[in-house]
Scaffold this motif. Structure first.
Motif, mmCIF file in Angstrom:
data_model
loop_
_atom_site.group_PDB
_atom_site.id
_atom_site.type_symbol
_atom_site.label_atom_id
_atom_site.label_comp_id
_atom_site.label_asym_id
_atom_site.label_seq_id
_atom_site.Cartn_x
_atom_site.Cartn_y
_atom_site.Cartn_z
ATOM 1 N N GLU A 49 43.882 48.626 -56.644
ATOM 2 C CA GLU A 49 43.085 47.942 -57.668
ATOM 3 C C GLU A 49 43.930 47.653 -58.905
ATOM 4 O OE1 GLU A 49 38.624 49.747 -56.813
ATOM 5 O OE2 GLU A 49 40.032 50.936 -58.003
ATOM 6 N N ILE A 50 44.702 48.638 -59.335
ATOM 7 C CA ILE A 50 45.549 48.478 -60.516
ATOM 8 C C ILE A 50 46.591 47.387 -60.281
ATOM 9 C CG2 ILE A 50 47.229 49.601 -62.039
ATOM 10 C CD1 ILE A 50 44.290 50.536 -62.382
ATOM 11 N N HIS A 51 47.231 47.408 -59.113
ATOM 12 C CA HIS A 51 48.254 46.396 -58.835
ATOM 13 C C HIS A 51 47.648 44.997 -58.729
ATOM 14 C CE1 HIS A 51 50.807 49.913 -57.601
ATOM 15 N NE2 HIS A 51 51.510 49.302 -58.519
ATOM 16 N N CYS A 52 46.450 44.917 -58.198
ATOM 17 C CA CYS A 52 45.776 43.618 -58.120
ATOM 18 C C CYS A 52 45.458 43.108 -59.526
ATOM 19 C CB CYS A 52 44.505 43.744 -57.280
ATOM 20 S SG CYS A 52 43.738 42.166 -56.869
ATOM 21 N N ILE A 53 44.951 43.977 -60.379
ATOM 22 C CA ILE A 53 44.668 43.607 -61.768
ATOM 23 C C ILE A 53 45.955 43.167 -62.473
ATOM 24 C CG2 ILE A 53 44.008 44.571 -64.029
ATOM 25 C CD1 ILE A 53 41.940 46.290 -62.418
ATOM 26 N N ALA A 54 47.040 43.909 -62.249
ATOM 27 C CA ALA A 54 48.329 43.569 -62.880
ATOM 28 C C ALA A 54 48.807 42.200 -62.410
ATOM 29 C CB ALA A 54 49.371 44.638 -62.568
ATOM 30 N N LYS B 71 36.418 41.512 -54.126
ATOM 31 C CA LYS B 71 34.960 41.667 -54.258
ATOM 32 C C LYS B 71 34.631 42.976 -54.970
ATOM 33 C CE LYS B 71 33.627 38.778 -50.396
ATOM 34 N NZ LYS B 71 33.218 38.713 -48.998
ATOM 35 N N LYS B 72 35.376 44.014 -54.638
ATOM 36 C CA LYS B 72 35.185 45.323 -55.282
ATOM 37 C C LYS B 72 35.490 45.223 -56.781
ATOM 38 C CE LYS B 72 36.810 50.047 -54.440
ATOM 39 N NZ LYS B 72 37.747 50.844 -53.639
ATOM 40 N N LEU B 73 36.563 44.492 -57.136
ATOM 41 C CA LEU B 73 36.937 44.339 -58.547
ATOM 42 C C LEU B 73 35.928 43.478 -59.298
ATOM 43 C CD1 LEU B 73 40.810 43.943 -58.187
ATOM 44 C CD2 LEU B 73 39.554 45.942 -59.015
ATOM 45 N N VAL B 74 35.374 42.477 -58.621
ATOM 46 C CA VAL B 74 34.326 41.657 -59.237
ATOM 47 C C VAL B 74 33.102 42.531 -59.501
ATOM 48 C CG1 VAL B 74 32.673 39.776 -58.821
ATOM 49 C CG2 VAL B 74 35.100 39.429 -58.313
ATOM 50 N N LYS B 75 32.726 43.340 -58.509
ATOM 51 C CA LYS B 75 31.563 44.217 -58.647
ATOM 52 C C LYS B 75 31.743 45.218 -59.785
ATOM 53 C CE LYS B 75 28.503 47.063 -55.849
ATOM 54 N NZ LYS B 75 28.237 47.632 -54.517
ATOM 55 N N LYS C 267 41.161 43.080 -68.665
ATOM 56 C CA LYS C 267 42.290 42.961 -69.604
ATOM 57 C C LYS C 267 42.605 44.304 -70.247
ATOM 58 C CE LYS C 267 41.588 38.089 -70.600
ATOM 59 N NZ LYS C 267 41.071 37.098 -71.544
ATOM 60 N N THR C 268 41.579 45.104 -70.494
ATOM 61 C CA THR C 268 41.800 46.441 -71.052
ATOM 62 C C THR C 268 42.603 47.292 -70.072
ATOM 63 O OG1 THR C 268 39.766 46.328 -72.350
ATOM 64 C CG2 THR C 268 40.668 48.528 -71.908
ATOM 65 N N ILE C 269 42.215 47.276 -68.809
ATOM 66 C CA ILE C 269 42.945 48.031 -67.778
ATOM 67 C C ILE C 269 44.367 47.487 -67.654
ATOM 68 C CG2 ILE C 269 43.039 48.598 -65.310
ATOM 69 C CD1 ILE C 269 40.837 50.063 -66.950
ATOM 70 N N TYR C 270 44.513 46.166 -67.660
ATOM 71 C CA TYR C 270 45.837 45.529 -67.580
ATOM 72 C C TYR C 270 46.725 46.013 -68.734
ATOM 73 C CZ TYR C 270 49.407 41.917 -67.951
ATOM 74 O OH TYR C 270 50.609 41.256 -68.053
ATOM 75 N N ASN C 271 46.184 46.033 -69.946
ATOM 76 C CA ASN C 271 46.955 46.452 -71.121
ATOM 77 C C ASN C 271 47.351 47.926 -71.057
ATOM 78 O OD1 ASN C 271 46.971 43.884 -72.273
ATOM 79 N ND2 ASN C 271 45.059 44.243 -73.350
ATOM 80 N N ILE C 272 46.449 48.775 -70.569
ATOM 81 C CA ILE C 272 46.783 50.194 -70.388
ATOM 82 C C ILE C 272 47.929 50.334 -69.394
ATOM 83 C CG2 ILE C 272 45.946 52.398 -69.450
ATOM 84 C CD1 ILE C 272 43.147 51.585 -70.585
ATOM 85 N N HIS C 273 47.838 49.614 -68.295
ATOM 86 C CA HIS C 273 48.884 49.645 -67.260
ATOM 87 C C HIS C 273 50.233 49.197 -67.828
ATOM 88 C CE1 HIS C 273 51.000 47.809 -63.723
ATOM 89 N NE2 HIS C 273 50.724 49.004 -63.236
ATOM 90 N N GLU C 274 50.227 48.131 -68.592
ATOM 91 C CA GLU C 274 51.470 47.629 -69.194
ATOM 92 C C GLU C 274 52.061 48.646 -70.175
ATOM 93 O OE1 GLU C 274 53.226 44.543 -68.572
ATOM 94 O OE2 GLU C 274 51.966 44.951 -66.832
#
Length: 151
Positions: free
Chosen positions: A37-42, A71-75, A100-107
Motif C-alpha cells: 500500500e505504501i509503495h503504491c501510494i509513493a 480498490k483497497k486504497l480507494v476504500k 498525500k499525508t501518508i506520501y509525505n510521511i513516507h518521503e
C-alpha cells in the motif's frame, strides 16, 4: 568461501540489516498500512499519470492484483480514480488529502534514512562508488539476461 561468495554474502547482509533497521521506523510511522500500500501510494505520488498498467509493470504484479490493491486504497480514502477528458477508456489514480499525508510521511522517513547513512557515504571515495556502481550495473544486466530465459 571464495571472494564471489563473500561478496554476495556481504551484499545480502547489508540488505537484511538495512531492511530490518528501516522497518522499525516504517512500522511505527505508517502503522496500519502494509508495504505494498505504501509503495503504491509513493508511486502514485510521484507519477501523475498512474494507472493499473503502469503500476502492474512497476511492481511486477498482475493487473488483477493491482486492481485489488487500488480498490483497497480507494476504500481507505487514500487514492481516487479519474478519467482524462481525452481518454475515457483508461482509469488513472491520484492521491487524496489523506493519501498525500501518508506520501509525505513516507518521503520524510526516506530523508531520515538518507541523513542517517550520509556520514558513512561521506567516507567513500568517488572511485569506490564508481566500482560499486559498475558492479551493480553489470550484475543487474546479467540477472536481467537470466530472467529473460525464464520468461
Amino acid at each position: 568461501m571464495n571472494k564471489e561468495e563473500q561478496a554476495m554474502m556481504g551484499l545480502w547482509d547489508i540488505f537484511k540489516k538495512k531492511m530490518w533497521l528501516d522497518s522499525f521506523k516504517m512500522k511505527s510511522s505508517l502503522k496500519g498500512y502494509n508495504p505494498s500500500e505504501i509503495h503504491c501510494i509513493a508511486y502514485i505520488g510521484e507519477d501523475k499519470n498512474s494507472n493499473v498498467t503502469k503500476l502492474a509493470e512497476s511492481f511486477d504484479m498482475t493487473r488483477g492484483a493491482i486492481s485489488k490493491l487500488t480498490k483497497k486504497l480507494v476504500k481507505k480514502g487514500l487514492i481516487e480514480n479519474y478519467q482524462k477528458s481525452d481518454n475515457k477508456k483508461e482509469v488513472y489514480f491520484k492521491l487524496t488529502k489523506r493519501g498525500k499525508t501518508i506520501y509525505n510521511i513516507h518521503e520524510e522517513i526516506h530523508r531520515e534514512f538518507k541523513d542517517r547513512d550520509q556520514p558513512f557515504f561521506e567516507q567513500i571515495t568517488e572511485e569506490q562508488l564508481d566500482v560499486i556502481l559498475d558492479f551493480a550495473k553489470k550484475y543487474n544486466m546479467h540477472l536481467d539476461a537470466e530472467i529473460k530465459k525464464w520468461i
